[in-house]
Design a protein around this motif. Structure first.
Motif, PDB file in Angstrom:
ATOM      1  N   TYR A 699       0.812  -1.208   0.000  1.00  0.00           N
ATOM      2  CA  TYR A 699       0.000   0.000   0.000  1.00  0.00           C
ATOM      3  C   TYR A 699       0.849   1.263   0.000  1.00  0.00           C
ATOM      4  N   GLU A 700       0.313   2.284  -0.642  1.00  0.00           N
ATOM      5  CA  GLU A 700       0.916   3.607  -0.583  1.00  0.00           C
ATOM      6  C   GLU A 700       0.486   4.308   0.702  1.00  0.00           C
ATOM      7  N   ALA A 701       1.258   5.292   1.109  1.00  0.00           N
ATOM      8  CA  ALA A 701       0.889   6.088   2.277  1.00  0.00           C
ATOM      9  C   ALA A 701      -0.441   6.776   2.004  1.00  0.00           C
ATOM     10  N   GLY A 702      -1.387   6.627   2.920  1.00  0.00           N
ATOM     11  CA  GLY A 702      -2.696   7.263   2.773  1.00  0.00           C
ATOM     12  C   GLY A 702      -3.657   6.562   1.852  1.00  0.00           C
ATOM     13  N   GLU A 703      -3.264   5.446   1.268  1.00  0.00           N
ATOM     14  CA  GLU A 703      -4.135   4.753   0.313  1.00  0.00           C
ATOM     15  C   GLU A 703      -5.299   4.071   1.019  1.00  0.00           C
ATOM     16  N   ASP A 704      -5.056   3.522   2.197  1.00  0.00           N
ATOM     17  CA  ASP A 704      -6.103   2.853   2.969  1.00  0.00           C
ATOM     18  C   ASP A 704      -5.926   3.251   4.434  1.00  0.00           C
ATOM     19  N   GLU A 706      -6.541   1.773   7.135  1.00  0.00           N
ATOM     20  CA  GLU A 706      -6.067   0.744   8.049  1.00  0.00           C
ATOM     21  C   GLU A 706      -4.788   0.058   7.571  1.00  0.00           C
ATOM     22  N   LEU A 707      -4.652  -0.117   6.257  1.00  0.00           N
ATOM     23  CA  LEU A 707      -3.574  -0.940   5.735  1.00  0.00           C
ATOM     24  C   LEU A 707      -2.364  -0.144   5.252  1.00  0.00           C
ATOM     25  N   SER A 708      -2.471   1.173   5.208  1.00  0.00           N
ATOM     26  CA  SER A 708      -1.314   1.994   4.832  1.00  0.00           C
ATOM     27  C   SER A 708      -0.478   2.329   6.054  1.00  0.00           C
ATOM     28  N   MET A 709      -0.346   1.386   6.925  1.00  0.00           N
ATOM     29  CA  MET A 709       0.408   1.565   8.165  1.00  0.00           C
ATOM     30  C   MET A 709       1.631   0.652   8.171  1.00  0.00           C
ATOM     31  N   MET A 710       2.498   0.889   9.162  1.00  0.00           N
ATOM     32  CA  MET A 710       3.660   0.021   9.328  1.00  0.00           C
ATOM     33  C   MET A 710       3.209  -1.420   9.524  1.00  0.00           C
ATOM     34  N   ALA A 711       3.852  -2.338   8.805  1.00  0.00           N
ATOM     35  CA  ALA A 711       3.544  -3.768   8.916  1.00  0.00           C
ATOM     36  C   ALA A 711       4.739  -4.496   9.526  1.00  0.00           C
ATOM     37  N   GLU A 712       4.448  -5.637  10.150  1.00  0.00           N
ATOM     38  CA  GLU A 712       5.500  -6.437  10.765  1.00  0.00           C
ATOM     39  C   GLU A 712       5.379  -7.891  10.312  1.00  0.00           C
ATOM     40  N   VAL A 713       6.529  -8.488  10.009  1.00  0.00           N
ATOM     41  CA  VAL A 713       6.593  -9.890   9.605  1.00  0.00           C
ATOM     42  C   VAL A 713       7.509 -10.627  10.576  1.00  0.00           C
ATOM     43  N   ASP A 714       6.972 -11.662  11.206  1.00  0.00           N
ATOM     44  CA  ASP A 714       7.731 -12.481  12.146  1.00  0.00           C
ATOM     45  C   ASP A 714       8.385 -13.631  11.377  1.00  0.00           C
ATOM     46  N   LEU A 715       9.686 -13.542  11.177  1.00  0.00           N
ATOM     47  CA  LEU A 715      10.371 -14.555  10.372  1.00  0.00           C
ATOM     48  C   LEU A 715      10.404 -15.911  11.054  1.00  0.00           C
ATOM     49  N   VAL A 760       7.768   6.751   5.718  1.00  0.00           N
ATOM     50  CA  VAL A 760       7.940   5.834   6.845  1.00  0.00           C
ATOM     51  C   VAL A 760       8.700   4.601   6.362  1.00  0.00           C
ATOM     52  N   ARG A 761       9.750   4.230   7.070  1.00  0.00           N
ATOM     53  CA  ARG A 761      10.546   3.074   6.706  1.00  0.00           C
ATOM     54  C   ARG A 761      10.774   2.189   7.932  1.00  0.00           C
ATOM     55  N   MET A 777       4.752   0.997   0.762  1.00  0.00           N
ATOM     56  CA  MET A 777       5.465   0.837  -0.507  1.00  0.00           C
ATOM     57  C   MET A 777       6.911   0.393  -0.345  1.00  0.00           C
ATOM     58  N   GLU A 778       7.322   0.043   0.855  1.00  0.00           N
ATOM     59  CA  GLU A 778       8.707  -0.362   1.066  1.00  0.00           C
ATOM     60  C   GLU A 778       8.918  -1.821   0.656  1.00  0.00           C
ATOM     61  N   ILE A 779      10.045  -2.093   0.015  1.00  0.00           N
ATOM     62  CA  ILE A 779      10.476  -3.449  -0.300  1.00  0.00           C
ATOM     63  C   ILE A 779      11.802  -3.673   0.421  1.00  0.00           C
TER      64      ILE A 779
END
Length: 799
Positions: A699-704, A706-715, A760-761, A777-779
């Motif tokens: 998601y882009e910033a401000g696109e949604d 709820e979902l245009s927020m920082m995400a976390e992945v537990d490896l 935001v990164r 939008m971060e990869i």
């Protein structure tokens, strides 16, 4: 700095030095009558000054070479050496051989403040009436093939990782190479000669065939209760159906009336659980579908249309050189529920169960409805009501969101401009250039009635628009979007006119010339009809000059609603009227456009020496949402379109499978899936034993909200059962460590940037927690070393 300007600039200034070019060479022997050193120096200095006048700082770059040029290095370097020598002697301009890095460093050292460009350069033209917007759709079959195999390759690499690279003596390398070659700008665009396009397709087919073996062997190993060391001796043999899109799937077209059952393994390459519907051609309506626990699954049988059978029979013969020995009569559709990064097994048999949940679709035509001029389909929240006497107009209503609107879909073709050797019209429509010579609406054939198919899982309306356009409008009970399947072609050219087919979706929305198209499937870019942000546009091509590439989708919005359309391959599209979306589906042209192909874009398919124009089977997907709420559907469904479920088939004795096989599997922890706003882009076992992982925020910033927020992945949970010894963050291309890259990154001064908010990164990954953060939008790219590559398989058997 060094070198030469873009190709069209070079043509005007005569700085080409191929052996047979007409550009004047530097004649520096004073005894020659055509001695021209000062003349050539003046030409070069004038070109440099002209460029410098529109370029910030006193450093400019002349790029060297173009298509069909720079084939003989000696003639080029001999002339450039002379230019550098004599221009530097002149002193007005300093010339040197350079590289992109040297040039960039020089620009940076100037300490200039630079404008920030947020859009792209599409659409572009090299001259009046020559917009390079035709190649967005050229060779749609090849574009579709690349898209399908790209998703397949993503899944195959996951399985290669699960099994351990080379453990089966098979790799995905051949398909990787073929896909990489197909990304050439004259491959995926369709701007190559036909025999070259055939070569790309052949390489892709060879790569698929080798990767198909790896996928089948990997799934067999994962589903058998054996150790990895015994996988090369797996007894289970899986078949797959690469031609399922044209209704051809031999594993499902078998007679199951003799106590056999068909195991259907469904693999999900997405990082979250997936609920979907699969469709398979079958020869009998006496079918029952059960899950791996023996529970019957609701299913639906409906007839295969003659249009699909004709496409199947013709193209199977063309592709495989054989005629299908069986013609299936029905489609079987049933829902599947598949864990993230794993599989579930279903079974198809001919057993008769009391109170069977297999439903036969009801079928009727619009002529059979008495005292009604409307047809309605939709068993769930979404309902479509068609006006049978008004072409392709339908009412769209969603019971959940309460969105209601009227949509009129139509078809038209643009006739392609022809080349006039006299010079009156030097620009034709071709593989690159879209230059329409009139728009011609295609009215639906009212003599051919609509056909309706109803059932508990999905409902369809079939329309024969004209002799070469067939369309199915499909609605699933548990989905809230419209799936439109089309068969187009052969486009007729017996009238001597090339044609470019488009479909328009018209609403009453007030969109103020504005629409949005994706950029490589990532961020959406705002487009305004007949407008460019960087200069005042002189409109001479109101259609072609407003076409853009669409890889994921296009949407329009007003104060109340937004209409989104997603595609199954790259196409060209636009919004040429307020409230409208247009997609170009197919092109067949009779003249070359003069951009180097030297061949008309006229694809044909030959069967038994009988050749006719290419037919295209494809889909697009449509949904209407309240304003500001469409992003979640575009992003999640876009991932499902790009990464379809992988189906594998194995015929077995009824009831024996679950006693000796693992019926369901997930790489991730049973309680874990990726966040809804994160995609697993790459999971690849590397030759050195490490693993390449890419995670992308969707998601882009401000696109949604709820979902245009920082995400976390537990490896730790993503890679259940594996211990991570080392995690290294890399650059996007994984060719250097990120921290090393950051040290070398140039910090540019940007106009107005001080007043904007930094993106935001995600922060550094704590090695004790192994949780990856991703901003909008971060990869992020990592290499991982595990303590062992092959975790234990769950070998529990069903009693």
């Amino acid at each position: 700095m060094a070198g030469f300007q873009d190709p069209w600039f070079i043509c005007r200034c005569d700085f080409y030095f191929e052996v047979n070019d007409k550009s004047p060479v530097v004649q520096d022997d004073p005894l020659l009558f055509d001695y021209n050193v000062q003349e050539r120096v003046n030409d070069f200095v004038a070109a440099a000054v002209s460029q410098a006048n529109i370029t910030r700082t006193n450093h400019i770059m002349f790029t060297m070479g173009t298509d069909f040029k720079y084939q003989y290095a000696n003639s080029w370097f001999r002339q450039m050496d002379k230019f550098i020598h004599y221009v530097n002697m002149d002193g007005r301009v300093n010339v040197l051989y350079s590289t992109p890095s040297i040039y960039t460093d020089a620009k940076y050292a100037a300490n200039e403040t630079w404008p920030l460009k947020l859009d792209d350069f599409f659409p572009y033209a090299d001259r009046t009436n020559a917009y390079w917007t035709g190649y967005f759709t050229s060779r749609p079959a090849l574009k579709g093939y690349v898209r399908v195999l790209s998703g397949y390759y993503l899944a195959a690499r996951q399985l290669e990782f699960l099994m351990g690279r080379n453990s089966l003596g098979l790799t995905t390398d051949s398909l990787a190479d073929a896909l990489a070659i197909a990304q050439h700008h004259d491959a995926i665009t369709g701007t190559e000669k036909q025999h070259v396009a055939n070569d790309y397709a052949k390489r892709l087919a060879i790569g698929y065939a080798e990767t198909e073996k790896l996928v089948g062997s990997s799934l067999a190993c994962l589903t058998e209760s054996v150790s990895y060391s015994q996988c090369d001796n797996s007894e289970t043999k899986f078949e797959q159906c690469p031609l399922l899109n044209i209704s051809y799937c031999p594993p499902s077209e078998v007679d199951l009336s003799h106590g056999k059952s068909l195991a259907v393994l469904v693999y999900n390459s997405l990082g979250w659980k997936r609920v979907d519907v699969i469709r398979l051609p079958v020869i009998s309506e006496s079918i029952v579908v059960t899950d791996y626990e023996g529970r019957e699954i609701e299913s639906q049988i409906f007839p295969i249309t003659s249009a699909a059978v004709d496409l199947r029979n013709s193209y199977v013969t063309a592709y495989l050189g054989i005629s299908p020995s069986v013609t299936p009569k029905f489609w079987l559709a049933f829902p599947v529920d598949v864990p993230s990064l794993g599989f579930t097994t279903y079974f198809i048999s001919s057993r008769k169960l009391a109170g069977s949940k297999t439903a036969m679709s009801t079928q009727y035509s619009s002529q059979e409805i008495q005292n009604s001029n409307t047809l309605e389909i939709g068993q769930g929240n979404l309902k479509l009501q068609f006006a049978t006497d008004e072409g392709m107009l339908f009412r769209y209503f969603n019971n959940r969101s309460l969105v209601e609107t009227s949509i009129n879909q139509s078809f038209c073709y643009y006739s392609g401009y022809e080349y006039d050797a006299s010079g009156a019209n030097p620009q034709a429509s071709g593989a690159y250039v879209f230059r329409p010579n009139g728009t011609f609406p295609i009215a639906p054939d009212r003599q051919v009635p609509l056909t309706v198919m109803r059932g508990p899982i999905l409902e369809e309306i079939h329309q024969q628009i004209n002799p070469w356009i067939y369309q199915i409008t499909r609605v699933y009970k548990k989905k809230e979007h419209v799936e439109v399947e089309f068969i187009v072609g052969p486009i007729p050219t017996n009238d001597g006119i090339g044609k470019e087919l488009a479909t328009q979706i018209m609403t009453t929305m007030t969109t103020n010339k504005t629409f949005y198209t994706d950029s490589n499937g990532r961020d959406f870019i705002k487009r305004i009809r007949n407008y460019r942000t960087d200069w005042e546009l002189q409109v001479n091509q109101p259609v072609a000059g407003n076409y853009y590439p669409i890889n994921l989708g296009i949407y329009i919005e007003d104060d109340n609603t937004e209409l989104s359309v997603l595609v199954d391959r790259s196409v060209g599209g636009s919004s040429l009227l307020d409230g409208q979306v247009e997609l170009m589906l197919h092109r067949r042209l009779l003249h070359d456009d003069g951009r180097g192909v030297a061949e008309k874009l006229d694809e044909v398919v030959c069967v038994n020496d009988q050749c006719e124009g290419l037919m295209i089977q494809g889909k697009f997907y449509l949904r209407v949402d309240p304003s500001g709420e469409g992003a979640k559907w575009r992003r999640s469904t876009g991932q499902e379109i790009y990464s379809p479920l992988i189906l594998a088939f194995s015929q077995q004795d009824s009831g024996s499978w679950t006693k000796s096989h693992v019926p369901t599997f997930s790489m991730a922890d049973a309680s874990y899936s990726l966040p809804d706003n994160v995609a697993l882009v790459t999971l690849q076992a590397l030759e050195d034993g490490s693993v390449l992982l890419r995670l992308a925020h969707l998601y882009e910033a401000g696109e949604d909200k709820e979902l245009s927020m920082m995400a976390e992945v537990d490896l730790n949970k993503l890679f259940a059962g594996r211990k991570i010894l080392k995690l290294s963050e890399m650059s996007l291309t994984a060719n250097q460590a990120r921290d090393e890259m950051e040290k070398k990154r140039l910090k540019w001064r940007v106009e107005g940037l001080a007043s904007t908010t930094a993106p935001v990164r995600g922060g550094p990954v704590d090695p004790s927690k192994l949780v990856v953060e991703l901003g909008p939008m971060e990869i992020r790219t990592f290499t991982i070393n595990f303590d062992h590559m092959l975790p234990k398989i769950n070998t529990e058997k069903k009693a």
